[in-house]
Structures are given as structure tokens and as C-alpha cells.
Motif scaffolding. Structure first.
Motif, short mmCIF file in Angstrom:
data_model
loop_
_atom_site.label_atom_id
_atom_site.label_comp_id
_atom_site.label_asym_id
_atom_site.label_seq_id
_atom_site.Cartn_x
_atom_site.Cartn_y
_atom_site.Cartn_z
N LEU A 200 50.18 -20.69 -35.04
CA LEU A 200 49.78 -20.29 -33.69
C LEU A 200 50.49 -19.00 -33.26
CD1 LEU A 200 49.98 -23.89 -32.18
CD2 LEU A 200 47.89 -22.68 -32.84
N ASP A 201 50.55 -18.06 -34.21
CA ASP A 201 51.31 -16.83 -33.98
C ASP A 201 50.50 -15.57 -34.27
OD1 ASP A 201 51.11 -17.07 -36.77
OD2 ASP A 201 53.08 -16.16 -37.10
N GLU A 202 49.18 -15.70 -34.35
CA GLU A 202 48.37 -14.55 -34.76
C GLU A 202 47.90 -13.74 -33.56
OE1 GLU A 202 44.83 -13.45 -37.93
OE2 GLU A 202 45.03 -15.52 -37.23
N CYS A 203 48.05 -12.42 -33.68
CA CYS A 203 47.56 -11.50 -32.65
C CYS A 203 47.04 -10.26 -33.38
CB CYS A 203 48.66 -11.16 -31.66
SG CYS A 203 50.08 -10.33 -32.40
N ALA A 204 46.82 -9.19 -32.64
CA ALA A 204 46.29 -7.98 -33.26
C ALA A 204 47.21 -7.44 -34.34
CB ALA A 204 46.04 -6.92 -32.19
N GLY A 205 48.49 -7.72 -34.23
CA GLY A 205 49.46 -7.25 -35.21
C GLY A 205 49.61 -8.16 -36.41
N GLY A 206 48.79 -9.20 -36.49
CA GLY A 206 48.89 -10.15 -37.60
C GLY A 206 49.65 -11.39 -37.19
N HIS A 207 50.26 -12.05 -38.16
CA HIS A 207 51.08 -13.23 -37.89
C HIS A 207 52.51 -12.75 -37.63
CE1 HIS A 207 48.15 -16.41 -38.87
NE2 HIS A 207 47.64 -15.49 -39.65
N VAL A 208 52.95 -12.88 -36.40
CA VAL A 208 54.19 -12.22 -35.97
C VAL A 208 55.30 -13.22 -35.63
CG1 VAL A 208 53.01 -10.16 -35.15
CG2 VAL A 208 53.30 -12.10 -33.60
N GLY A 209 55.11 -14.49 -36.00
CA GLY A 209 56.15 -15.48 -35.75
C GLY A 209 57.37 -15.24 -36.61
#
Length: 322
Positions: A200-209
Motif C-alpha cells: 500500500l505504498d505505490e504512487c507516481a514515484g513507484g513503491h516508496v515505502g
């Protein structure tokens, strides 16, 4: 008849409210009156860029939500609550009240722990492990941390190769443990501001967790891990640790996508949010065996900072206090 050893307990989980107010957000799924709940968890980002009036506003909002226990942590937008950050020149450029007053850290802490917070029923927590017992006799142990990997000079930050959550020998190769409050193995709930890598960490920058947080969650396997921070990741998943056996998060197993190393080689069960109804996470036997974790990204703000996401209301079986 002997009392039952497990007590059903309802949690309302929210995050990233960013100056939310009920009066100005009439289209949000989060509306008054909120459904009955025993414990409210707020995973950070009470404000947009700090500011003492906005901490008061957040407490006013939280005071409207009835719950026996309300646990709140900071997030990277809650600038004054991080003294180390507040004492840097970066805060001068970022803060709501510019130029900053060095004493506003103390004032912000007083707001979040003082009379106004007490009237709102809010317990403000800094990084560490805590135990609480409710009037029902239900008891739980929770680990909390407001810290996230460094991102655009916001507060409560650490470097990607710094591990706040594990001690050797549980630290991944290439990371350096800076943990003063590592996550213990016996916690029931983990509440962090940010997500672990790949969940549950995906955004426009990818998986950023955070890789190191993921390492800790895999080690501890809590009943619930709740967080926010990545608005686009709002949702919930059931993480099946048994299905992950033999699939440790290693660089060799990372999947390359758009030149981003991500961890989505695991299979998670996606959950539809039934709010205002309750999601029954009463997998007591499964959790006691440390087999499954309910992961919740509870950001009520979406990627455009609109309060379009519903909070999460879950029911779990907690131990009865001895």
C-alpha cells in the motif's frame, strides 16, 4: 462461568487528515456522527505544514469522535513536533509561521499533551512501545513511530539506509541500525506514519515505502499494521506470511519495473472498505501463530489532497487483562 479470554474490540483508523474539519468537508466519507468505536488510531499528518492553530484545530476535530481511547502520532507534515527538525534552517523555509519561533516546538507539544488534548480525549504518543487496558478488560501492546524515509526536507525523517526499527542481526545488508526503539516481537499492533516497502505504498514515484520497516514487520508479524503517508495507497490488505515463506525480501528477488526496485512479488488479499460498517479481523488463531497481518493505509486524503477516502473501522479480538 469463567470469563472469555478474548474481547471483541473496535478500532477506527484514520491518517493524513491535514487540517480536516467536518464543517468544511461535507462530501467526505468521514462524517459525524461516526460509528461507535473503542479505540481511535490516528497515524499522523494532522496538519499541512504545521502551525500552532492547526494542532488546536486537529484536536477540535478529534474531540468530535467518541472513543474510549484516542492514540495519535505525528507525521512528516507536523513540523513543530520534531524538535531536531524544528532547530534546522530547513524549517524556516517550510513552516506555516515564517520566520519560525524556536519555542514553538515546546508550545506544540504542550498543545498535544495539555488541557486541550485531555478535553479531546487524545493521547499523543512519541516513538516507542505502549500498553493499554480498556474498561472492558481488553488489553493490547502497540508500537508507534512518526518517522519516514527522508523526502523533500520534511520532518521526522531518516536516511534510506538507516534502520530505526531493527537491531543486529535483523538489519538488512547495506543498512545501518540507528534504532533506539526497535519494534519488539510481542506487539499486537504497529502504527507508523509511513508504509513498509511494497504494501500500500505505490504512487507516481513507484513503491516508496521503507525497506527496513518491511524487514521489521516481516520479523514481528503483528495482528495489525496501520499507517498513512502515501495517499494514493489508501486501502487494506491481508498479508499471509505463511505464503511468503522462502520469499524473503532480497535484492535478488526484487522486481524491476520502470527502473524502480519493488517488492510486489508477494500475493496479498485486497479488501473492500465497508465503512461505516466494521471489517471483522478476528483471526485470533491465525494471528497468534503469527501467520497473517492486516495492513491498513488509512489516509483519508487522496493524491490531490481531497478527503475522498473513508477511514477504516475494524474489529479484533484482544486479550483479557490478567
Amino acid at each position: 462461568m469463567a470469563p472469555t479470554t478474548k474481547i471483541p474490540t473496535t478500532f477506527l483508523i484514520i491518517s493524513d487528515t491535514h487540517n480536516f474539519s467536518f464543517s468544511n468537508s461535507t462530501t467526505s466519507p468521514l462524517q459525524l456522527p461516526t460509528p461507535p468505536t473503542d479505540v481511535l488510531l490516528h497515524c499522523g499528518d494532522l496538519t499541512e505544514i504545521g502551525g500552532l492553530p492547526f494542532y488546536r484545530k486537529a484536536l477540535e476535530m478529534l474531540s468530535s469522535i467518541p472513543a474510549e481511547l484516542k492514540l495519535v502520532i505525528a507525521g512528516n507534515h507536523d513540523l513543530e513536533l520534531d524538535k531536531t527538525y524544528w532547530d534546522t534552517p530547513i524549517a524556516q523555509r517550510r513552516a506555516a509561521n515564517n520566520p519560525v519561533d524556536p519555542d514553538d516546538h515546546r508550545r506544540a507539544i504542550e498543545i498535544m499533551t495539555g488541557e486541550l488534548a485531555q478535553k479531546a480525549g487524545v493521547t499523543y504518543l512519541t516513538e516507542g512501545t505502549y500498553e493499554f487496558t480498556l474498561r472492558s478488560g481488553a488489553t493490547f501492546k502497540i508500537y508507534v513511530s512518526p518517522y519516514t524515509p527522508e523526502f523533500w526536507n520534511w520532518s521526522h525523517a531518516y536516511l534510506r539506509n538507516q534502520d530505526r526499527f531493527n537491531l543486529p542481526p535483523d538489519v538488512e545488508k547495506g543498512s545501518l541500525s540507528i534504532a533506539t526503539n526497535p519494534i519488539p516481537r510481542d506487539v499486537d499492533i504497529v502504527m507508523t506514519h509511513g508504509p513498509p516497502k511494497g504494501i500500500l505504498d505505490e504512487c507516481a514515484g513507484g513503491h516508496v515505502g521503507c525497506d527496513n520497516l518491511m524487514q521489521a514487520i516481516m520479523r514481528v508479524k503483528p495482528m495489525v499494521h496501520c499507517f498513512g503517508h502515501i495517499h494514493e495507497g489508501s486501502g487494506a490488505e491481508i498479508v499471509d506470511w505463511k505464503a511468503r515463506e522462502g520469499k524473503e525480501v532480497t535484492k535478488e528477488r526484487q522486481v524491476e519495473r520502470k527502473n524502480e526496485a519493488v517488492h510486489r512479488f508477494f500475493e496479498e488479499e485486497q479488501i473492500e472498505n465497508p465503512y461505516p460498517e466494521v471489517f471483522e479481523w478476528r483471526e485470533g488463531k491465525e494471528w497468534e501463530k503469527r501467520v497473517k497481518t492486516l495492513a491498513v493505509n488509512a489516509s483519508i486524503r487522496d493524491g490531490r489532497y481531497k478527503p475522498s477516502n473513508a477511514p477504516w473501522r475494524i474489529r479484533v479480538d484482544l486479550k483479557r487483562a490478567a
